[in-house]
Design a protein around this motif. Structure first.
Motif, short mmCIF file in Angstrom:
data_model
loop_
_atom_site.label_atom_id
_atom_site.label_comp_id
_atom_site.label_asym_id
_atom_site.label_seq_id
_atom_site.Cartn_x
_atom_site.Cartn_y
_atom_site.Cartn_z
N UNK A 1 -72.22 -32.38 -42.77
CA UNK A 1 -70.98 -32.68 -43.47
C UNK A 1 -70.60 -34.14 -43.25
N UNK A 2 -69.81 -34.67 -44.16
CA UNK A 2 -69.32 -36.04 -44.03
C UNK A 2 -67.79 -36.03 -43.95
N UNK A 3 -67.26 -37.07 -43.35
CA UNK A 3 -65.83 -37.34 -43.41
C UNK A 3 -65.67 -38.79 -43.84
N UNK A 4 -64.91 -39.02 -44.90
CA UNK A 4 -64.67 -40.38 -45.39
C UNK A 4 -63.32 -40.87 -44.89
N UNK A 5 -63.27 -42.15 -44.51
CA UNK A 5 -62.05 -42.74 -43.98
C UNK A 5 -62.07 -44.23 -44.27
N UNK A 6 -60.91 -44.83 -44.52
CA UNK A 6 -60.84 -46.25 -44.83
C UNK A 6 -61.08 -47.10 -43.60
N UNK A 7 -61.57 -48.33 -43.83
CA UNK A 7 -61.98 -49.21 -42.73
C UNK A 7 -60.81 -49.69 -41.89
N UNK A 8 -59.60 -49.72 -42.44
CA UNK A 8 -58.46 -50.21 -41.66
C UNK A 8 -57.93 -49.17 -40.66
N UNK A 9 -58.41 -47.93 -40.78
CA UNK A 9 -58.01 -46.83 -39.88
C UNK A 9 -56.50 -46.61 -39.86
N UNK A 10 -55.85 -46.86 -41.00
CA UNK A 10 -54.45 -46.46 -41.08
C UNK A 10 -54.32 -44.94 -41.05
N UNK A 11 -55.36 -44.27 -41.49
CA UNK A 11 -55.40 -42.81 -41.43
C UNK A 11 -55.75 -42.39 -40.00
N UNK A 12 -55.03 -41.42 -39.49
CA UNK A 12 -55.11 -41.03 -38.09
C UNK A 12 -56.48 -40.40 -37.77
N UNK A 13 -57.30 -41.09 -36.94
CA UNK A 13 -58.61 -40.55 -36.60
C UNK A 13 -58.49 -39.37 -35.64
N UNK A 14 -57.33 -39.17 -35.05
CA UNK A 14 -57.14 -38.00 -34.17
C UNK A 14 -57.11 -36.69 -34.96
N UNK A 15 -57.06 -36.81 -36.28
CA UNK A 15 -57.12 -35.60 -37.12
C UNK A 15 -58.55 -35.15 -37.37
N UNK A 16 -59.54 -35.93 -36.96
CA UNK A 16 -60.94 -35.56 -37.20
C UNK A 16 -61.28 -34.16 -36.68
N UNK A 17 -60.88 -33.78 -35.45
CA UNK A 17 -61.19 -32.42 -34.99
C UNK A 17 -60.57 -31.33 -35.86
N UNK A 18 -59.44 -31.62 -36.49
CA UNK A 18 -58.81 -30.64 -37.37
C UNK A 18 -59.65 -30.41 -38.62
#
Length: 346
Positions: free
Chosen positions: A117-134
């Motif tokens: 599986x993939x997870x896409x996220x923007x390079x500035x990391x304004x999106x919370x990477x702590x949500x990855x486990x969710x």
């Protein structure tokens, strides 16, 4: 006697539940002129990936894929540096700028041959990477697509909040199956990526295409933080282009609305004819420039608007029929195979 519960197994003989545990994750990060944010973001993602591996949530074969969307600064040089320093890093470089949606798609299409599986996220990391486990938890529970939805838009200015609200309401009105305040922060399984690869549109609007795939999905809510380095590369013109792609890719309602406007204008015209005839025989026939000008402006504006909407659809059909590649890889830096340079198109 209670019979033992029958478990569904895959072609390797593993139960589906066990097979979805500790999968191979590829984090896809589109980049455009991100030299200021890239190294801090890469460090945060590497630390997070290490934590996920150490806790047994993802496989040791998991990777981070940076997609350089034809940057004009030192973004590719920094990706090359990261590639040589970290075996987890993969770099893809477009020959020229092809847009955020194509960068996301390119990373996912590359990753689908190697990952679960993939997870896409923007390079500035304004999106919370702590949500990855969710996201991963939802995948392990059976979801093939996990959509990221913002908790709020407090970090946006008034214009962006207002325009986003209007955009999502218009898209819903047009019939698009889209989550309000959704982002390109999402998880897609290999099965979903295979299904997405069958879509051949040149004018991409992934937020509308992916829900239409129809696989089992769920939602994860996340926080958005202010940008710490650099400036946003998503200009007003790019947002308008994305909105136009969204509307014209998923609905013909604007054309039907033009048809309705034409019928309405015709009925008004007939009404004006009856009014003029009545005034000619029973009223006053004073020539007035105001009514003529109003008719010219209203009908002329309606005609131009109608032609513009129809022209937008015709133009996009023209682009689709040419079947040109969405993008071309100028460089590929990968530890997944022996090829480290060369071109590839899709």
């Amino acid at each position: 006697m209670i019979e033992e519960e029958q478990k569904i197994t895959d072609r390797r003989g593993e139960t589906v539940e066990e097979n979805r545990k500790k999968g191979i994750l590829y984090i896809v990060v589109p980049c455009y002129n991100e030299e200021e944010a890239l190294l801090p973001s890469a460090k945060s993602l590497l630390d997070k990936l290490d934590a996920l591996r150490e806790s047994g949530i993802v496989s040791d074969k998991s990777r981070i894929v940076f997609v350089d969307d034809g940057s004009r600064d030192k973004t590719w040089e920094l990706i090359t540096q990261l590639y040589h320093e970290h075996w987890e890093i993969t770099g893809l470089r477009f020959a020229h700028n092809r847009g955020h949606q194509n960068a996301i798609l390119a990373g996912m299409m590359y990753a689908k041959d190697y990952c679960d599986y993939t997870i896409t996220i923007d390079a500035d990391l304004q999106q919370d990477i702590n949500a990855l486990p969710l996201f991963i938890e939802e995948y392990e529970n059976g979801s093939e697509v996990v959509f990221g939805v913002r908790n709020s838009r407090n970090t946006d200015g008034f214009f962006k909040r207002f325009s986003a609200t209007v955009f999502y309401k218009v898209m819903r009105f047009m019939g698009a199956n889209i989550y309000e305040n959704s982002a390109d922060y999402r998880l897609m399984s290999a099965k979903a990526l295979d299904a997405l690869s069958e879509y051949g549109e040149v004018n991409l609007f992934l937020r509308g295409i992916i829900p239409d795939i129809g696989l089992k999905s769920s939602v994860v809510h996340f926080d958005v933080f202010p940008r710490m380095q650099g400036e946003s590369k998503y200009s007003l013109s790019k947002m308008m282009t994305l909105a136009a792609d969204g509307v014209t890719s998923f609905s013909i309602k604007p054309i039907r609305m033009v048809f309705g406007m034409g019928i309405l204008a015709l009925l008004v015209g007939f009404g004006m004819v009856i009014h003029i005839v009545y005034e000619h025989y029973f009223g006053y026939t004073i020539d007035g420039w105001s009514s003529i000008l109003m008719s010219i402006w209203v009908l002329g504006g309606a005609v131009l608007l109608s032609l513009g909407i129809i022209g937008e659809y015709v133009g996009r059909n023209y682009l689709e029929t040419k079947r040109r590649p969405r993008y071309y890889f100028w460089d590929v830096l990968s530890h997944d195979n022996t090829q480290s340079e060369g071109g590839e198109n899709l």
